[in-house]
Design a protein around this motif. Structure first.
Motif, mmCIF file in Angstrom:
data_model
loop_
_atom_site.group_PDB
_atom_site.id
_atom_site.type_symbol
_atom_site.label_atom_id
_atom_site.label_comp_id
_atom_site.label_asym_id
_atom_site.label_seq_id
_atom_site.Cartn_x
_atom_site.Cartn_y
_atom_site.Cartn_z
ATOM 1 N N ILE A 82 0.815 -1.468 0.012
ATOM 2 C CA ILE A 82 0.223 -0.218 -0.267
ATOM 3 C C ILE A 82 0.451 1.559 0.346
ATOM 4 O O ILE A 82 1.184 1.682 1.435
ATOM 5 C CB ILE A 82 -1.007 -0.344 1.277
ATOM 6 C CG1 ILE A 82 -1.554 -1.205 1.236
ATOM 7 C CG2 ILE A 82 -2.123 1.670 1.404
ATOM 8 C CD1 ILE A 82 -3.303 -0.981 2.879
ATOM 9 N N PRO A 83 0.649 1.905 -1.210
ATOM 10 C CA PRO A 83 1.890 2.808 -1.676
ATOM 11 C C PRO A 83 1.473 4.073 -0.628
ATOM 12 O O PRO A 83 0.067 4.384 -0.381
ATOM 13 C CB PRO A 83 2.284 3.784 -3.242
ATOM 14 C CG PRO A 83 1.563 2.263 -3.877
ATOM 15 C CD PRO A 83 0.922 1.694 -2.653
ATOM 16 N N ASN A 98 -5.704 11.651 1.967
ATOM 17 C CA ASN A 98 -5.146 13.690 2.245
ATOM 18 C C ASN A 98 -3.596 13.478 1.660
ATOM 19 O O ASN A 98 -2.876 14.661 1.787
ATOM 20 C CB ASN A 98 -5.347 14.380 2.767
ATOM 21 C CG ASN A 98 -4.210 13.792 4.782
ATOM 22 O OD1 ASN A 98 -4.142 13.317 4.142
ATOM 23 N ND2 ASN A 98 -4.555 15.216 5.667
ATOM 24 N N LYS A 99 -2.804 12.067 1.722
ATOM 25 C CA LYS A 99 -1.474 12.242 1.200
ATOM 26 C C LYS A 99 -1.380 11.418 -0.120
ATOM 27 O O LYS A 99 -2.304 10.453 -1.150
ATOM 28 C CB LYS A 99 -0.863 10.701 1.372
ATOM 29 C CG LYS A 99 -0.101 11.204 1.710
ATOM 30 C CD LYS A 99 1.175 9.497 2.509
ATOM 31 C CE LYS A 99 2.053 10.075 3.282
ATOM 32 N NZ LYS A 99 2.583 9.286 4.031
ATOM 33 N N VAL A 100 -1.339 12.413 -1.047
ATOM 34 C CA VAL A 100 -0.856 12.396 -3.162
ATOM 35 C C VAL A 100 0.747 11.970 -2.668
ATOM 36 O O VAL A 100 2.053 12.208 -2.025
ATOM 37 C CB VAL A 100 -0.547 13.751 -3.752
ATOM 38 C CG1 VAL A 100 -0.548 13.332 -4.815
ATOM 39 C CG2 VAL A 100 -2.087 14.551 -3.142
ATOM 40 N N VAL A 101 0.438 10.117 -3.524
ATOM 41 C CA VAL A 101 1.196 9.718 -3.100
ATOM 42 C C VAL A 101 2.192 9.700 -5.209
ATOM 43 O O VAL A 101 1.054 9.016 -5.881
ATOM 44 C CB VAL A 101 0.850 8.368 -2.709
ATOM 45 C CG1 VAL A 101 2.022 7.556 -3.177
ATOM 46 C CG2 VAL A 101 0.826 8.511 -1.569
ATOM 47 N N SER A 102 2.962 9.951 -5.590
ATOM 48 C CA SER A 102 3.193 9.256 -7.105
ATOM 49 C C SER A 102 4.006 7.354 -6.447
ATOM 50 O O SER A 102 4.812 7.309 -5.577
ATOM 51 C CB SER A 102 4.901 10.054 -7.311
ATOM 52 O OG SER A 102 5.517 9.725 -8.491
ATOM 53 N N TYR A 106 7.670 4.038 -5.567
ATOM 54 C CA TYR A 106 7.836 2.504 -4.725
ATOM 55 C C TYR A 106 7.530 2.081 -5.602
ATOM 56 O O TYR A 106 7.873 0.683 -5.494
ATOM 57 C CB TYR A 106 6.299 2.581 -4.494
ATOM 58 C CG TYR A 106 6.046 3.625 -3.037
ATOM 59 C CD1 TYR A 106 6.561 3.084 -1.837
ATOM 60 C CD2 TYR A 106 5.449 4.529 -3.345
ATOM 61 C CE1 TYR A 106 6.109 3.847 -0.705
ATOM 62 C CE2 TYR A 106 5.213 5.499 -2.774
ATOM 63 C CZ TYR A 106 5.686 5.685 -1.245
ATOM 64 O OH TYR A 106 5.552 6.390 0.061
ATOM 65 N N ALA A 107 8.330 2.086 -7.249
ATOM 66 C CA ALA A 107 8.446 0.824 -7.754
ATOM 67 C C ALA A 107 9.664 0.615 -8.247
ATOM 68 O O ALA A 107 10.978 1.117 -7.217
ATOM 69 C CB ALA A 107 8.244 2.037 -9.537
#
Length: 171
Positions: A82-83, A98-102, A106-107
């Motif tokens: 779960i990134p 509310n967290k923006v994740v690229s 995590y790749a």
């Protein structure tokens, strides 16, 4: 020379997500099939002189993903798939709305290795730069396993490589 039966591949596999460090995350227990998908998008090239008949077609995109129905659901496993999730002490994993994740952050490399006794390194699939996305499907009863569906989506690595088929150690 291979026979017809040698070209039929069935059976389970293990999926390894190289999370960095000495110990990769290995998914060797699944509930249902692991599905690998490779798709191309193309653009037909047309000229007025041939009407709607294309004179060529070019590949403009490639997408790869591996869908893994993971049975493991301990906190450390959830944290890895779960990134943007965070572990709180040793007792909880929190996920923020509310967290923006690229996902690219995590790749990492994902390897799919069939477990059949006749499998060889030729049967290995490597997604060079894949990020996990999780879908939790927990049914609480006696007839269903609690499944964490993880989709590893591939992105080009720094060299532009997306996926490799065969021995990942070949040079």
């Amino acid at each position: 020379m291979p026979t017809d039966k040698d070209t039929v591949h069935i059976g389970p596999c293990k999926v390894t997500f190289d999370i960095g460090g000495d110990t990769p995350f290995v998914i060797d227990k699944t509930a249902g099939p692991v599905k690998f998908t490779y798709e191309e998008t193309t653009k037909e090239i047309k000229v007025t002189q041939t009407g709607d008949t294309p004179i060529d077609e070019i590949v403009i995109g490639r997408n790869v993903m591996a869908e893994v129905p993971m049975t493991r659901r301990d906190l450390d496993a959830l944290l890895l798939v779960i990134p943007g999730s965070e572990k709180v002490g040793d007792a909880r994993v929190d996920v923020y709305a509310n967290k923006v994740v690229s996902l690219l952050d995590y790749a990492n490399t994902v390897t799919i290795e069939p477990l059949s006794e006749k499998a060889t390194t030729d049967d290995t699939i490597t997604i060079y730069n894949a990020a996990p996305r999780a879908k939790l499907n927990y049914t609480y009863d006696y007839n269903n396993e609690q499944i964490t569906d993880v989709t590893f989506k591939g992105y080009p690595d720094a060299d532009g490589k997306l996926v490799g088929f065969g021995d990942p150690t070949a040079v």
